[in-house]
Design a protein around this motif. Sequence first.
Motif, PDB file in Angstrom:
ATOM      1  N   ALA A  32      -2.843  -8.347  -1.549  1.00  0.00           N
ATOM      2  CA  ALA A  32      -1.469  -8.232  -2.032  1.00  0.00           C
ATOM      3  C   ALA A  32      -0.844  -6.925  -1.535  1.00  0.00           C
ATOM      4  N   ARG A  33      -1.636  -5.844  -1.543  1.00  0.00           N
ATOM      5  CA  ARG A  33      -1.148  -4.559  -1.019  1.00  0.00           C
ATOM      6  C   ARG A  33      -0.931  -4.635   0.492  1.00  0.00           C
ATOM      7  N   TRP A  89      -2.271   5.064  -1.595  1.00  0.00           N
ATOM      8  CA  TRP A  89      -1.584   4.128  -2.490  1.00  0.00           C
ATOM      9  C   TRP A  89      -1.563   4.675  -3.916  1.00  0.00           C
ATOM     10  N   ASN A  90      -0.371   4.716  -4.497  1.00  0.00           N
ATOM     11  CA  ASN A  90      -0.232   5.176  -5.882  1.00  0.00           C
ATOM     12  C   ASN A  90      -0.392   3.985  -6.826  1.00  0.00           C
ATOM     13  N   ARG A 112       6.700  -1.936   2.102  1.00  0.00           N
ATOM     14  CA  ARG A 112       6.617  -1.309   0.780  1.00  0.00           C
ATOM     15  C   ARG A 112       5.236  -0.717   0.559  1.00  0.00           C
ATOM     16  N   THR A 113       5.169   0.271  -0.331  1.00  0.00           N
ATOM     17  CA  THR A 113       3.889   0.840  -0.743  1.00  0.00           C
ATOM     18  C   THR A 113       3.707   0.646  -2.245  1.00  0.00           C
ATOM     19  N   GLN A 117       7.095 -10.948  -4.707  1.00  0.00           N
ATOM     20  CA  GLN A 117       6.865 -11.774  -3.522  1.00  0.00           C
ATOM     21  C   GLN A 117       5.449 -11.636  -2.961  1.00  0.00           C
ATOM     22  N   ASP A 118       4.715 -10.619  -3.384  1.00  0.00           N
ATOM     23  CA  ASP A 118       3.327 -10.459  -2.928  1.00  0.00           C
ATOM     24  C   ASP A 118       2.371 -11.386  -3.663  1.00  0.00           C
ATOM     25  N   MET A 119       2.784 -11.934  -4.792  1.00  0.00           N
ATOM     26  CA  MET A 119       1.894 -12.754  -5.607  1.00  0.00           C
ATOM     27  C   MET A 119       1.659 -14.137  -5.021  1.00  0.00           C
TER      28      MET A 119
END
Length: 455
Positions: A322-323, A260-261, A331-332, A337-339
């Motif tokens: 969230a990741r 993960w960056n 997605r990476t 929308q992850d919140m």
Amino acid sequence: MSPKQSQDQQKFLPSAEPTFSVAKVPEPSKATTFEEWHATIKQNFPELATAVEVSMSVVTQLLIRDVTNCFALVLVDSPAAGKTIAINIFDEIEKITYSSDTFTPASFVSNAANVKKENLPKLDLLTRIRRHMFLVRDMATIFSARDDDLMKNLGILTRVLDGEGLSTDTGIHGRRTLRGDYVFMMLAASTPISPRVWKAMGTLGQRIFFLGLHLRRKTAEELAHQLKDTSYKSKELECRKVTREFLHTLWHQYPQGVEWNKQTEDDSLLKVVSRCSVLLARLRGQVIVYKEKWEGDEKEFSHTVPSVEHENRINQCLYNIARGHALATGRTQLAPQDMRIVMLLAFDSAPGHRAPLFHELIRKGGELKTSDVTALLNCVPGTAHKEMRTFVILGICEEAEGDTLDTSNHIRLKEDLRWFLGEECKRYLEGDTGSDFLKPPLSNSDAVSGDPSPC
């Protein structure tokens, strides 16, 4: 220690500490996208879609190489609300999930007296659930234990959730150690948590996150229609099949895991995670507010020294889930929308009545008075004052003055938390705040002891 004793001890230690790995699973019979998976869940169990989506975000963390924290999620609601169905959807996915209807924390690293030491590694639960999502359909065996056993069980669970293994020393087998990457995820279910369990978890250090289902009660007409509908088991089997296909698709898409960056993350989204971490740390703070004396008609309250955990662990865990959600959706990198799930977990992981009380605080524009709290919790004014005072002590609210003729107590959300009143926060929570909290009236004993009743 003699050379022979040293050799015996080394004999039962792992030859090498385990490291990150991704399980080799069968190829999916049909590559499945997140949209296809989510549509199937929503079609069959629309009321459980959010809970299952959050649960998916738990297991996908196993694919992120730098995730070193175990994430434990407990789904909470009244009996027969659908918690078990949500967990069953992830059952029997070989090398990815591992289920148990009952377990004891002592089984993580076994010290069974009737088993030879050389055979104990075959019994260690921690080895079997490593790099899996551990499914527990009912945490009652843990949460309903006697106080001494509860503290012991939660103490062991707290340690293994660090993801670093476990060491035990007993008079029967001496020292047994599992060390290295023993990361696993956990998905469990429970009825509303009792005050003594919240107190025990706060004493040992919080490691578990909670998500309320907040299901509304169905009408008689809806229940009658439900009897004509496809059976729950048929729907569940369909969801289990698509979930297996989707997870196999992900595991084949990332056979070496994901690097993960973090440097390219949107700072505004990371700030949402950090705000939720600060809020949850305060909501889960430990403090007992009690009646000290009477002076005329005025109640005087005193309290213990508040203990509020540092936000570091919460911050990392919320970022990780969230990741996990981002990865599940293809997605990476984090996106707005992850919140949503971060917000839901920050609210629902608060103990007892604090979760619905904070929801009400937002609905009322950041200010509450005694009558608001008594109506919400169905309690007497004295108990409402205690709950309001708790929010002030934990740094969630500050005392405020009411109108000239209004003699009731007032509290106002503190300035550094007022982001939760803004439109950005409301967008994340829209449709998921859920007013159907379980909120029985507080008993007199709860009011005196300062422990909140389960919401």
